[in-house]
Write a protein that holds these residues in place. Structure first.
Motif, PDB file in Angstrom:
ATOM      1  N   PHE A   1       0.756  -1.372  -0.033  1.00 64.22           N
ATOM      2  CA  PHE A   1       0.071  -0.044  -0.167  1.00 64.22           C
ATOM      3  C   PHE A   1       1.022   1.090   0.081  1.00 64.22           C
ATOM      4  O   PHE A   1       1.358   1.841   1.037  1.00 64.22           O
ATOM      5  CB  PHE A   1      -0.869  -0.054   1.285  1.00 64.22           C
ATOM      6  N   PRO A   2       1.042   1.878  -0.996  1.00 64.95           N
ATOM      7  CA  PRO A   2       1.916   3.138  -1.093  1.00 64.95           C
ATOM      8  C   PRO A   2       0.899   4.171  -0.644  1.00 64.95           C
ATOM      9  O   PRO A   2      -0.045   4.598  -0.729  1.00 64.95           O
ATOM     10  CB  PRO A   2       2.110   3.533  -2.719  1.00 64.95           C
ATOM     11  N   ALA A   3       1.468   4.832   0.645  1.00 66.96           N
ATOM     12  CA  ALA A   3       0.805   5.751   1.471  1.00 66.96           C
ATOM     13  C   ALA A   3       1.822   6.870   1.735  1.00 66.96           C
ATOM     14  O   ALA A   3       1.353   7.528   2.888  1.00 66.96           O
ATOM     15  CB  ALA A   3       0.127   5.077   2.504  1.00 66.96           C
ATOM     16  N   ALA A   4       2.480   6.898   0.962  1.00 65.18           N
ATOM     17  CA  ALA A   4       3.492   8.191   1.306  1.00 65.18           C
ATOM     18  C   ALA A   4       3.327   9.539   0.371  1.00 65.18           C
ATOM     19  O   ALA A   4       4.248  10.454   0.731  1.00 65.18           O
ATOM     20  CB  ALA A   4       5.226   7.725   1.089  1.00 65.18           C
ATOM     21  N   GLY A   5       2.338   9.607  -0.192  1.00 69.12           N
ATOM     22  CA  GLY A   5       2.004  10.791  -0.984  1.00 69.12           C
ATOM     23  C   GLY A   5       1.778  12.079   0.128  1.00 69.12           C
ATOM     24  O   GLY A   5       1.340  11.730   1.338  1.00 69.12           O
ATOM     25  N   LEU A   6       1.842  13.345  -0.275  1.00 68.66           N
ATOM     26  CA  LEU A   6       1.525  14.419   0.515  1.00 68.66           C
ATOM     27  C   LEU A   6       0.024  14.769   0.641  1.00 68.66           C
ATOM     28  O   LEU A   6      -0.138  15.237   1.698  1.00 68.66           O
ATOM     29  CB  LEU A   6       2.459  15.587  -0.104  1.00 68.66           C
ATOM     30  N   GLY A   7      -0.618  14.305  -0.142  1.00 74.95           N
ATOM     31  CA  GLY A   7      -2.157  14.671  -0.151  1.00 74.95           C
ATOM     32  C   GLY A   7      -2.533  16.114  -0.269  1.00 74.95           C
ATOM     33  O   GLY A   7      -3.207  16.600   0.431  1.00 74.95           O
ATOM     34  N   ILE A   8      -1.912  16.599  -1.339  1.00 76.86           N
ATOM     35  CA  ILE A   8      -1.809  17.915  -1.442  1.00 76.86           C
ATOM     36  C   ILE A   8      -3.385  18.558  -1.483  1.00 76.86           C
ATOM     37  O   ILE A   8      -3.950  19.497  -1.197  1.00 76.86           O
ATOM     38  CB  ILE A   8      -1.021  18.346  -2.684  1.00 76.86           C
TER      39      ILE A   8
ATOM     40  N   GLN B   1       9.467   5.735   2.728  1.00 73.53           N
ATOM     41  CA  GLN B   1       9.875   6.213   1.828  1.00 73.53           C
ATOM     42  C   GLN B   1      10.464   7.678   2.166  1.00 73.53           C
ATOM     43  O   GLN B   1       9.410   8.537   2.449  1.00 73.53           O
ATOM     44  CB  GLN B   1       8.729   6.548   0.677  1.00 73.53           C
ATOM     45  N   GLY B   2      11.604   7.878   2.023  1.00 74.06           N
ATOM     46  CA  GLY B   2      12.234   9.094   2.856  1.00 74.06           C
ATOM     47  C   GLY B   2      11.635  10.460   2.278  1.00 74.06           C
ATOM     48  O   GLY B   2      11.197  11.296   2.893  1.00 74.06           O
ATOM     49  N   GLU B   3      11.765  10.429   1.091  1.00 74.60           N
ATOM     50  CA  GLU B   3      10.867  11.669   0.352  1.00 74.60           C
ATOM     51  C   GLU B   3      10.017  11.286  -0.843  1.00 74.60           C
ATOM     52  O   GLU B   3      10.232  10.089  -1.248  1.00 74.60           O
ATOM     53  CB  GLU B   3      11.818  12.627  -0.182  1.00 74.60           C
ATOM     54  N   PRO B   4       8.870  11.837  -1.097  1.00 78.58           N
ATOM     55  CA  PRO B   4       7.771  11.275  -1.960  1.00 78.58           C
ATOM     56  C   PRO B   4       8.457  11.728  -3.564  1.00 78.58           C
ATOM     57  O   PRO B   4       8.064  12.621  -4.106  1.00 78.58           O
ATOM     58  CB  PRO B   4       6.327  12.307  -1.690  1.00 78.58           C
ATOM     59  N   ARG B   5       9.150  10.432  -3.946  1.00 82.64           N
ATOM     60  CA  ARG B   5       9.596  10.595  -5.318  1.00 82.64           C
ATOM     61  C   ARG B   5       8.972   9.797  -6.238  1.00 82.64           C
ATOM     62  O   ARG B   5       9.457   9.371  -7.112  1.00 82.64           O
ATOM     63  CB  ARG B   5      11.040  10.020  -5.054  1.00 82.64           C
ATOM     64  N   GLY B   6       7.575   9.505  -5.988  1.00 85.00           N
ATOM     65  CA  GLY B   6       6.761   9.092  -6.991  1.00 85.00           C
ATOM     66  C   GLY B   6       6.221   7.710  -6.636  1.00 85.00           C
ATOM     67  O   GLY B   6       6.818   7.042  -5.687  1.00 85.00           O
ATOM     68  N   LEU B   7       5.121   7.283  -7.222  1.00 82.63           N
ATOM     69  CA  LEU B   7       4.539   5.886  -7.117  1.00 82.63           C
ATOM     70  C   LEU B   7       5.496   4.593  -7.348  1.00 82.63           C
ATOM     71  O   LEU B   7       5.590   3.793  -6.539  1.00 82.63           O
ATOM     72  CB  LEU B   7       3.301   5.843  -7.694  1.00 82.63           C
ATOM     73  N   GLY B   8       6.407   4.821  -8.282  1.00 83.23           N
ATOM     74  CA  GLY B   8       7.370   3.842  -8.918  1.00 83.23           C
ATOM     75  C   GLY B   8       8.293   3.727  -7.816  1.00 83.23           C
ATOM     76  O   GLY B   8       8.607   2.642  -7.300  1.00 83.23           O
ATOM     77  N   HIS B   9       8.776   4.831  -7.177  1.00 85.84           N
ATOM     78  CA  HIS B   9       9.747   4.939  -6.189  1.00 85.84           C
ATOM     79  C   HIS B   9       9.087   4.336  -4.821  1.00 85.84           C
ATOM     80  O   HIS B   9       9.804   3.609  -4.333  1.00 85.84           O
ATOM     81  CB  HIS B   9      10.353   6.088  -6.087  1.00 85.84           C
ATOM     82  N   ALA B  10       7.903   4.378  -4.461  1.00 88.37           N
ATOM     83  CA  ALA B  10       7.522   4.086  -3.375  1.00 88.37           C
ATOM     84  C   ALA B  10       7.247   2.344  -3.578  1.00 88.37           C
ATOM     85  O   ALA B  10       7.628   1.937  -2.459  1.00 88.37           O
ATOM     86  CB  ALA B  10       5.745   4.505  -3.138  1.00 88.37           C
ATOM     87  N   VAL B  11       6.750   1.915  -4.609  1.00 86.31           N
ATOM     88  CA  VAL B  11       6.947   0.480  -4.902  1.00 86.31           C
ATOM     89  C   VAL B  11       8.296  -0.180  -4.560  1.00 86.31           C
ATOM     90  O   VAL B  11       8.453  -1.132  -4.202  1.00 86.31           O
ATOM     91  CB  VAL B  11       6.303  -0.010  -6.161  1.00 86.31           C
ATOM     92  N   LEU B  12       9.275   0.548  -5.104  1.00 86.00           N
ATOM     93  CA  LEU B  12      10.731   0.186  -5.055  1.00 86.00           C
ATOM     94  C   LEU B  12      11.152   0.053  -3.491  1.00 86.00           C
ATOM     95  O   LEU B  12      11.938  -0.820  -3.228  1.00 86.00           O
ATOM     96  CB  LEU B  12      11.689   0.988  -5.674  1.00 86.00           C
ATOM     97  N   MET B  13      10.686   0.528  -2.654  1.00 81.37           N
ATOM     98  CA  MET B  13      11.005   0.916  -1.243  1.00 81.37           C
ATOM     99  C   MET B  13      10.570  -0.629  -0.847  1.00 81.37           C
ATOM    100  O   MET B  13      11.088  -1.104   0.320  1.00 81.37           O
ATOM    101  CB  MET B  13      10.309   1.934  -0.637  1.00 81.37           C
ATOM    102  N   ALA B  14       9.426  -1.087  -1.258  1.00 87.35           N
ATOM    103  CA  ALA B  14       8.800  -2.421  -0.675  1.00 87.35           C
ATOM    104  C   ALA B  14       9.905  -3.501  -1.205  1.00 87.35           C
ATOM    105  O   ALA B  14       9.284  -4.738  -0.569  1.00 87.35           O
ATOM    106  CB  ALA B  14       7.644  -2.634  -0.975  1.00 87.35           C
ATOM    107  N   GLU B  15      10.838  -3.291  -1.954  1.00 82.50           N
ATOM    108  CA  GLU B  15      11.314  -4.545  -2.419  1.00 82.50           C
ATOM    109  C   GLU B  15      11.941  -5.615  -1.532  1.00 82.50           C
ATOM    110  O   GLU B  15      11.831  -6.670  -1.419  1.00 82.50           O
ATOM    111  CB  GLU B  15      12.488  -4.191  -3.450  1.00 82.50           C
ATOM    112  N   PRO B  16      12.774  -5.045  -0.380  1.00 81.95           N
ATOM    113  CA  PRO B  16      13.208  -5.872   0.490  1.00 81.95           C
ATOM    114  C   PRO B  16      12.228  -6.667   1.285  1.00 81.95           C
ATOM    115  O   PRO B  16      12.455  -8.006   1.852  1.00 81.95           O
ATOM    116  CB  PRO B  16      13.855  -5.085   1.481  1.00 81.95           C
ATOM    117  N   LEU B  17      11.154  -6.188   1.448  1.00 82.10           N
ATOM    118  CA  LEU B  17       9.911  -7.083   2.065  1.00 82.10           C
ATOM    119  C   LEU B  17       9.165  -7.790   1.067  1.00 82.10           C
ATOM    120  O   LEU B  17       8.469  -8.967   1.725  1.00 82.10           O
ATOM    121  CB  LEU B  17       9.067  -5.946   2.778  1.00 82.10           C
ATOM    122  N   VAL B  18       9.276  -7.498   0.056  1.00 81.09           N
ATOM    123  CA  VAL B  18       8.467  -8.401  -1.000  1.00 81.09           C
ATOM    124  C   VAL B  18       9.162  -9.578  -1.533  1.00 81.09           C
ATOM    125  O   VAL B  18       8.840 -10.857  -1.479  1.00 81.09           O
ATOM    126  CB  VAL B  18       8.231  -7.550  -2.303  1.00 81.09           C
TER     127      VAL B  18
END
Ligand code: UTP
Length: 291
Positions: A13-20, A108-125
């Motif tokens: 669940f990518p949930a690191a967006g800023l919700g502007i 996800q340290g900074e919101p660098r996009g949905l693709g980047h958020a998915v990449l953050m999950a790699e070690p857990l996936v």
């Protein structure tokens, strides 16, 4: 434990967006915690995953998202209070949230996009196929939207994107697929275009917030360049993947609400309130009086 080769055990669940779009409401609370009636948006997505047989949730969080972790954690004092007051029904409702799910968090340290958020999950996936659920898209469907996709994934043995037919005037808000039909509701994707002008859209099949991805998406995302706003887009990662393997799309059967925009959010609140016997009548009466 023995598992089927194409079963899906993990949902990201990518949930690191800023919700502007929901500021100022999202200044100090995540948009995923905004309630539709009395349930936070993200809980609808988690319940959909559970109802689709997925057991492990991986939530990608960012700054100011602690409320999500607290929501899925055991609330000891609250439970003690409800027990003391004999509020068994509410207690069961609260416990259901923390009991049902096995959840892990990654930042996800900074919101660098949905693709980047998915990449953050790699070690857990790890090295297995997995689901991605964008909680913003709340889908009321039987069977659940994710279960519809898992069925297609088992059939095609590859990545599956969820799509919905949208009105021509709305198409430029979405990623859009070009695709060849395989059978009713299932397509082989030939191309993807992010937010095309209406007259250049290759179809009216819009990509919506569910994906089943194979682990080679991580390499594809790493090879994907940032876009003009410095973000790594999942659609661009998928386009990369498309060069190496077939990608499929599944047309959802159900009612989808885009709660990531204000009107969609308000419609979803009314829609789910109308499913509650204690609210439907009085709300309908009230809405008649609003001019
Ligand atoms: P959105 O495009 O809806 O962005 O992201 P947002 O930041 O949540 O909302 P607005 O546009 O600022 O109002 C789609 C999904 O991808 C996640 C978001 O949390 C949302 O679930 N996302 C987006 C991330 O996890 N990280 C990012 O860097 C960007």
């Amino acid at each position: 434990m023995l598992r089927m080769p194409f079963s899906i055990r993990k949902a990201v669940f990518p949930a690191a967006g800023l919700g502007i779009r929901f500021l100022p409401a999202t200044k100090a609370q995540p948009k995923e915690m905004l309630p539709l009636v009395d349930k936070p948006i993200i809980q609808y997505g988690v319940e959909e995953a559970i109802a689709s047989g997925v057991e492990n949730m991986i939530i990608v969080t960012g700054r100011g998202k602690n409320a999500i972790e607290d929501h899925f954690d055991v609330a000891f004092e609250l439970e003690a209070f409800l027990t003391a007051r004999g509020k068994a029904e509410l207690l069961a409702e609260i416990r259901k949230v923390s009991d049902l799910i096995n959840v892990a968090y990654v930042r996800q340290g900074e919101p660098r996009g949905l693709g980047h958020a998915v990449l953050m999950a790699e070690p857990l996936v790890g090295d297995e196929s997995f689901a991605v659920i964008l909680a913003d898209d709340v889908i009321d469907a039987t069977p659940p939207a994710l279960a519809q996709m898992i069925k297609v994934h088992e059939e095609v043995e590859g990545p599956v994107i969820l799509v919905e037919r949208v009105r021509p005037e709305d198409i430029s808000n979405y990623g859009v697929i070009a695709a060849d039909p395989i059978r009713p509701g299932v397509y082989r994707v030939t191309d993807m275009v992010e937010k095309p002008p209406r007259e250049q859209a290759p179809s009216n099949l819009a990509i919506i917030g569910r994906y089943i991805l194979t682990p080679d998406i991580f390499g594809a995302l790493r090879a994907t360049r940032e876009d003009h706003s410095g973000e790594i887009q999942l659609t661009n990662g998928l386009k990369h993947l498309l060069k190496d393997r077939p990608v499929y799309a599944c047309e959802v059967t159900g009612v989808r609400h885009d709660t990531g925009n204000k009107l969609g959010f308000l419609k979803a609140v009314v829609y789910f309130a109308m499913q509650r016997p204690e609210l439907a009548g009085p709300l309908r009466e009230y809405l008649k009086t609003v001019t």
